[in-house]
Structures are given as structure tokens and as C-alpha cells.
Design a protein around this motif. Structure first.
Motif, PDB file in Angstrom:
ATOM      1  N   ASP A 155       8.725  31.850  82.048  1.00  0.00           N
ATOM      2  CA  ASP A 155       9.340  30.812  81.737  1.00  0.00           C
ATOM      3  C   ASP A 155       9.075  29.615  80.702  1.00  0.00           C
ATOM      4  OD1 ASP A 155      11.270  28.869  82.304  1.00  0.00           O
ATOM      5  OD2 ASP A 155      10.045  27.651  83.242  1.00  0.00           O
ATOM      6  N   ASP A 156       8.906  30.220  79.666  1.00  0.00           N
ATOM      7  CA  ASP A 156       7.992  30.448  78.189  1.00  0.00           C
ATOM      8  C   ASP A 156       8.550  30.510  77.831  1.00  0.00           C
ATOM      9  OD1 ASP A 156       6.452  29.959  76.415  1.00  0.00           O
ATOM     10  OD2 ASP A 156       4.619  30.861  76.858  1.00  0.00           O
ATOM     11  N   ALA A 157       9.171  29.191  77.259  1.00  0.00           N
ATOM     12  CA  ALA A 157      10.509  29.327  76.435  1.00  0.00           C
ATOM     13  C   ALA A 157      10.044  29.264  74.588  1.00  0.00           C
ATOM     14  CB  ALA A 157      10.816  28.017  76.444  1.00  0.00           C
ATOM     15  N   PRO A 158       9.093  28.666  74.060  1.00  0.00           N
ATOM     16  CA  PRO A 158       8.217  29.374  72.953  1.00  0.00           C
ATOM     17  C   PRO A 158       7.619  30.943  72.700  1.00  0.00           C
ATOM     18  CG  PRO A 158       7.370  26.417  73.821  1.00  0.00           C
ATOM     19  CD  PRO A 158       8.641  27.452  74.769  1.00  0.00           C
ATOM     20  N   MET A 159       7.590  31.447  73.831  1.00  0.00           N
ATOM     21  CA  MET A 159       7.100  32.660  73.692  1.00  0.00           C
ATOM     22  C   MET A 159       8.593  33.540  73.059  1.00  0.00           C
ATOM     23  SD  MET A 159       4.877  34.859  73.893  1.00  0.00           S
ATOM     24  CE  MET A 159       5.494  36.283  72.740  1.00  0.00           C
ATOM     25  N   GLU A 209       3.703  38.864  75.233  1.00  0.00           N
ATOM     26  CA  GLU A 209       2.783  39.323  73.554  1.00  0.00           C
ATOM     27  C   GLU A 209       2.490  39.904  73.304  1.00  0.00           C
ATOM     28  OE1 GLU A 209      -0.759  36.521  70.691  1.00  0.00           O
ATOM     29  OE2 GLU A 209       0.385  35.956  72.959  1.00  0.00           O
ATOM     30  N   LEU A 210       2.267  40.683  74.338  1.00  0.00           N
ATOM     31  CA  LEU A 210       1.210  42.250  74.344  1.00  0.00           C
ATOM     32  C   LEU A 210       2.926  43.693  73.916  1.00  0.00           C
ATOM     33  CD1 LEU A 210      -1.217  44.132  74.110  1.00  0.00           C
ATOM     34  CD2 LEU A 210      -0.833  44.357  76.938  1.00  0.00           C
ATOM     35  N   ALA A 211       3.327  43.225  74.657  1.00  0.00           N
ATOM     36  CA  ALA A 211       4.500  44.267  74.624  1.00  0.00           C
ATOM     37  C   ALA A 211       5.529  43.439  73.113  1.00  0.00           C
ATOM     38  CB  ALA A 211       5.729  44.081  75.945  1.00  0.00           C
ATOM     39  N   TYR A 212       5.101  42.317  72.892  1.00  0.00           N
ATOM     40  CA  TYR A 212       5.667  42.248  71.799  1.00  0.00           C
ATOM     41  C   TYR A 212       5.193  43.090  69.851  1.00  0.00           C
ATOM     42  CZ  TYR A 212       5.122  39.298  66.943  1.00  0.00           C
ATOM     43  OH  TYR A 212       4.975  38.626  66.054  1.00  0.00           O
ATOM     44  N   LEU A 213       3.986  42.888  70.995  1.00  0.00           N
ATOM     45  CA  LEU A 213       2.309  43.399  69.827  1.00  0.00           C
ATOM     46  C   LEU A 213       2.900  45.034  69.838  1.00  0.00           C
ATOM     47  CD1 LEU A 213      -0.240  43.087  67.765  1.00  0.00           C
ATOM     48  CD2 LEU A 213      -1.088  43.677  69.539  1.00  0.00           C
ATOM     49  N   SER A 214       3.674  45.668  70.208  1.00  0.00           N
ATOM     50  CA  SER A 214       3.706  47.044  71.023  1.00  0.00           C
ATOM     51  C   SER A 214       4.688  47.160  69.759  1.00  0.00           C
ATOM     52  CB  SER A 214       3.665  47.363  72.214  1.00  0.00           C
ATOM     53  OG  SER A 214       3.223  46.847  72.938  1.00  0.00           O
ATOM     54  N   THR A 249      12.546  43.922  73.625  1.00  0.00           N
ATOM     55  CA  THR A 249      13.254  43.446  75.111  1.00  0.00           C
ATOM     56  C   THR A 249      13.064  43.598  76.002  1.00  0.00           C
ATOM     57  OG1 THR A 249      15.794  44.804  73.443  1.00  0.00           O
ATOM     58  CG2 THR A 249      15.847  43.883  75.897  1.00  0.00           C
ATOM     59  N   LEU A 250      12.284  44.133  76.436  1.00  0.00           N
ATOM     60  CA  LEU A 250      10.975  44.211  77.326  1.00  0.00           C
ATOM     61  C   LEU A 250      10.174  42.424  77.180  1.00  0.00           C
ATOM     62  CD1 LEU A 250       9.256  44.959  79.857  1.00  0.00           C
ATOM     63  CD2 LEU A 250       8.225  46.528  78.390  1.00  0.00           C
ATOM     64  N   SER A 251       9.530  42.307  76.297  1.00  0.00           N
ATOM     65  CA  SER A 251       8.986  41.542  75.767  1.00  0.00           C
ATOM     66  C   SER A 251       9.621  40.462  76.346  1.00  0.00           C
ATOM     67  CB  SER A 251       8.853  41.912  74.522  1.00  0.00           C
ATOM     68  OG  SER A 251       8.006  40.285  74.167  1.00  0.00           O
ATOM     69  N   VAL A 252      10.641  39.849  76.060  1.00  0.00           N
ATOM     70  CA  VAL A 252      11.792  38.898  76.014  1.00  0.00           C
ATOM     71  C   VAL A 252      11.982  38.586  77.798  1.00  0.00           C
ATOM     72  CG1 VAL A 252      14.481  37.958  75.744  1.00  0.00           C
ATOM     73  CG2 VAL A 252      13.369  39.339  73.975  1.00  0.00           C
ATOM     74  N   SER A 253      12.041  39.996  77.742  1.00  0.00           N
ATOM     75  CA  SER A 253      11.865  39.194  79.365  1.00  0.00           C
ATOM     76  C   SER A 253      10.897  39.805  80.119  1.00  0.00           C
ATOM     77  CB  SER A 253      13.326  41.154  79.880  1.00  0.00           C
ATOM     78  OG  SER A 253      12.764  41.515  81.877  1.00  0.00           O
ATOM     79  N   LEU A 254       9.808  39.581  79.930  1.00  0.00           N
ATOM     80  CA  LEU A 254       8.358  38.831  80.396  1.00  0.00           C
ATOM     81  C   LEU A 254       8.342  37.624  80.154  1.00  0.00           C
ATOM     82  CD1 LEU A 254       6.441  41.956  79.548  1.00  0.00           C
ATOM     83  CD2 LEU A 254       6.704  41.355  81.906  1.00  0.00           C
ATOM     84  N   ALA A 255       9.168  37.174  79.031  1.00  0.00           N
ATOM     85  CA  ALA A 255       8.897  35.084  78.450  1.00  0.00           C
ATOM     86  C   ALA A 255       9.645  34.976  79.959  1.00  0.00           C
ATOM     87  CB  ALA A 255       9.083  35.799  76.626  1.00  0.00           C
TER      88      ALA A 255
END
Length: 410
Positions: free
Chosen positions: A199-203, A166-171, A189-195
């Protein structure tokens, strides 16, 4: 040692092998195979924590960030990885050895979530150009340290990776708002990888939705639809709260409109409206959707209708968005909505009414650091160009204010 070029496919695998061997993230920069920043394109294969280290180091270098041109945004990197990639990320994260001695527990997780909430509200109030460096600094120091720590249990590990996502997404969202599109794409892209590691599909769906929004804004309609469809695929939509489902759906509508599919866009708008109607505020909603409500749905609906040529519908929805938004909290979007509303009024020939709306937009932009706000202001001046010499007092006054804002906010 010479830096690795875009065609050097072995470099990411070498960095990943060294990461596993040494038990800590090893970046391409560290082994001399890449310049710190910019990188040629987002790489879905890169080790997540090594990519975080590389991206943060380069982003905090002001000169390198300024040198990154808009052309560096990569449409080719918008293809969403297949199911095997998602499974591997989750499995690798679960067995990754700790790289530090810090014990990471629920108190640390709560602290990160508090910081994400604070930064998110700053972004909504003041725009993506304000405090983005502080967000990146926190992500690449404190949070990066947590990600490499020894977790008290696997649930805390997963939730910490989701919070980091979520923090990477905010960045990325702040960079997007500030027209730093290549940097935004890398954070997304980094945020998707962290999600995926969480294993957080909605994120993951939430971030893919943001990537679709960015692609649509930059004119990549087909890729925007693909990303929007991926954001709603399987558990990314099915496991999401109704409010988040509505957000995914309305962005899909915008992507479809951008891709020249008005009928499909209209159907997507209806579905998004139904999802928001089913939403009830409560503990089952993730904090990241705090900004999305009736006003936001109306704003996105208006943009979709505008892009399909329905100016009357767009006018109605923009006005509804302005009436229902909490402007003191969501000031950046409120200013942009007013700007868009004025543009539709001008396109319909109501120039003096548009000037009054645009004047309200400029009032709201005080203290906002946002390239979207600047672009909205530049659009005002372009729309006024055909009538600038006709001696209309409202036009002259508004044009002078807009010119001053662009100069002062540069």
C-alpha cells in the motif's frame, strides 16, 4: 501435462486458488501449467509471491534467459490495472497467512534496505550487467523467505513488501540497462504488485515511471504517456517527496516528447524543474531517489529537447549534466551522457569536437557492463560512417577505439 498457452485464462486462477488453499505460493510451473521461463506476458492477476518464485527461478537459468527474444516485450501488458486491483492487493496482503515459521522484525527490514542501497550503488557505478544475478538470488531466497514469514507487526510487513518492491524494481532496471527488456518488464510488473501489497503509492509511482521510460525507449509513445500519467496519479505524486515528484515529471516529459507532444513536454519540464527546486535532502526522501539531482534532471531534459528537435537546447543541457554530475559515483550514466552529447555535436557538424567528447565517454566506460553503453558506442560508429574515409585523424582514432570496445565488451 501440456503447458498452458497464452489463451488459457484459467491457469492463473487455479494457481491462486491453490495458493490460498495451501497457505503458500503455488506457481504455474509447480502444477505443470507453464514452462519455467519465459512466460507469454506479465500477468497482473498472478499471485505476487508465486510470480516472484516463477520469475526468479527462470531468470537464474542462464540458457532460458538468453533464449528470451526482444519480441517477447509485451506492449499489450502495459495497461495499468484499475482502482479495484490496487485495493484488492493491499487487502489480500494484510490477511495472507504466513508460509514459514521465521519471525520477521525491524532488524530484518534494515538488513534488506542495506542490501538494496549497496546493490543500487553498484548498478550506478558499474552498470546493469554487473551483479544482476546476485540481486535476483537475494530477492528470490532471503527476501522471498521474509515475505512469507511471521511479521512482528503490520507496519514491518508493509515496509518489507515495499523494500522487496524496490529490489524487484532494481532487478528490472538492471535488466533494462542490459537490454533484457522482456525480463525487465516482468520485474517491473512484479515490483508494482509488491508496492500495491505494501500500500505504498509513491513506490508504485516510481516503478510505473520506469516502465514509462522503457516504453518510450522502445518506441511505444502512447503507452509511455499512459504509464507516466499513471505514475503521477493521485497519491503516487501527491504523497511523494519533491525530488521523486521531479523524477516522475521529467520522465513524463520524455514520454510526451516520444509521443509527438512537444508543447506538453515543455510544460512538464518546467513543472519537474520546480519540483526539484523544492527538494531538500533529508530523512523524508526515500533512498531510491539518491541518484536524481541537478545532473540527472539536465540529462533527461536534454533527451526531451533532442527528441523534440531542439538540438541547441539539448547541447546546453547535456553539457550542464556533464559538468554537475559526480562521475565517480554515477559512472554509467555519465558515460551515456557524454555519448549523447557527442551525438548532438556530430548532428550539428562538429565532428572533431564530437570525437573528443566520445573519447571521454569511452574513458568512462572502463569497467562498465551496460547495453546502453554499448549502444552508445555503436551509435558513435554509425555517426562516423559518412566521414570515415576522409583522413581525419581524430575520426580514425575514435573509430578504432569504439570498435575495440565493442569487441572486448561483447
Amino acid at each position: 501435462m501440456a503447458g498452458a498457452g497464452p489463451a488459457d485464462d484459467t491457469a492463473p486462477y487455479l494457481a491462486e486458488a491453490l495458493t490460498r488453499h495451501l497457505g503458500r505460493p503455488v506457481s504455474l510451473t509447480e502444477i505443470g501449467l507453464a514452462e519455467p521461463f519465459p512466460v507469454p506476458a506479465p500477468d497482473w492477476r498472478a499471485d505476487t509471491l508465486a510470480a516472484l518464485a516463477d520469475l526468479g527461478r527462470g531468470d537464474l537459468d542462464v540458457e532460458r534467459r538468453r533464449a528470451l527474444s526482444p519480441a517477447a516485450y509485451s506492449a499489450a501488458a502495459l495497461a495499468v490495472p484499475g482502482s479495484e486491483w490496487w485495493t484488492q492487493r493491499a487487502e489480500q496482503s494484510a490477511i495472507r497467512p504466513a508460509t514459514g515459521r521465521r519471525r520477521v522484525g525491524r532488524g530484518d527490514l534494515d538488513a534488506v534496505r542495506d542490501m538494496v542501497a549497496m546493490f543500487s550503488r553498484i548498478d550506478q557505478r558499474h552498470g546493469g550487467g554487473h551483479a544482476r544475478a546476485a540481486v535476483v538470488q537475494y530477492l528470490t531466497t532471503d527476501v522471498s523467505t521474509y515475505l512469507g514469514g511471521r511479521f512482528t507487526d503490520d507496519q514491518v510487513r508493509r515496509e518489507m513488501f515495499a523494500a522487496a518492491s524496490e529490489l524487484a524494481y532494481l532487478s528490472g532496471g538492471m535488466a533494462f540497462d542490459n537490454a533484457e527488456h522482456a525480463i525487465a518488464q516482468r520485474y517491473f510488473t512484479l515490483s508494482v504488485s509488491l508496492a500495491a501489497e505494501a500500500d505504498d503509492a509513491p513506490m508504485a509511482g516510481h516503478v510505473l515511471r520506469a516502465m514509462a521510460h522503457q516504453a518510450a525507449d522502445l518506441g511505444h509513445g502512447r503507452q509511455a504517456v499512459n504509464l507516466a500519467n499513471a505514475s503521477m496519479d493521485g497519491p503516487r505524486y501527491a504523497s511523494a517527496a519533491p525530488r521523486e515528484r521531479a523524477l516522475l515529471g521529467v520522465v513524463r516529459a520524455r514520454a510526451l516528447a516520444a509521443n509527438g507532444q512537444p508543447k506538453a513536454a515543455a510544460a512538464a519540464l518546467l513543472r519537474a524543474g520546480d519540483d526539484l527546486a523544492a527538494a531538500t535532502p533529508g530523512h523524508d526522501e526515500p533512498g531510491r531517489v539518491f541518484f536524481f539531482g541537478e545532473a540527472s534532471l539536465a540529462h533527461e531534459t536534454a533527451c526531451t529537447l533532442r527528441d523534440t528537435g531542439d538540438l541547441g537546447g539539448a547541447l546546453r543541457e547535456f553539457r550542464h549534466s556533464v559538468r554537475t554530475r559526480k562521475a565517480a559515483t554515477f559512472t554509467r550514466t555519465h558515460a551515456v551522457t557524454l555519448g549523447y552529447l557527442g551525438s548532438v555535436q556530430a548532428r550539428q557538424g562538429a565532428i572533431e569536437e564530437a570525437c573528443a567528447t566520445w573519447s571521454r565517454a569511452l574513458d568512462a566506460m572502463d569497467g562498465i557492463h551496460s547495453a546502453r553503453a554499448r549502444r552508445t558506442t555503436a551509435d558513435m560508429r554509425r555517426a562516423l560512417s559518412p566521414v570515415r574515409g576522409r583522413g581525419i585523424p581524430a575520426v580514425a582514432e575514435l573509430d578504432a577505439r569504439a570498435a575495440a570496445y565493442l569487441t572486448e565488451s561483447a
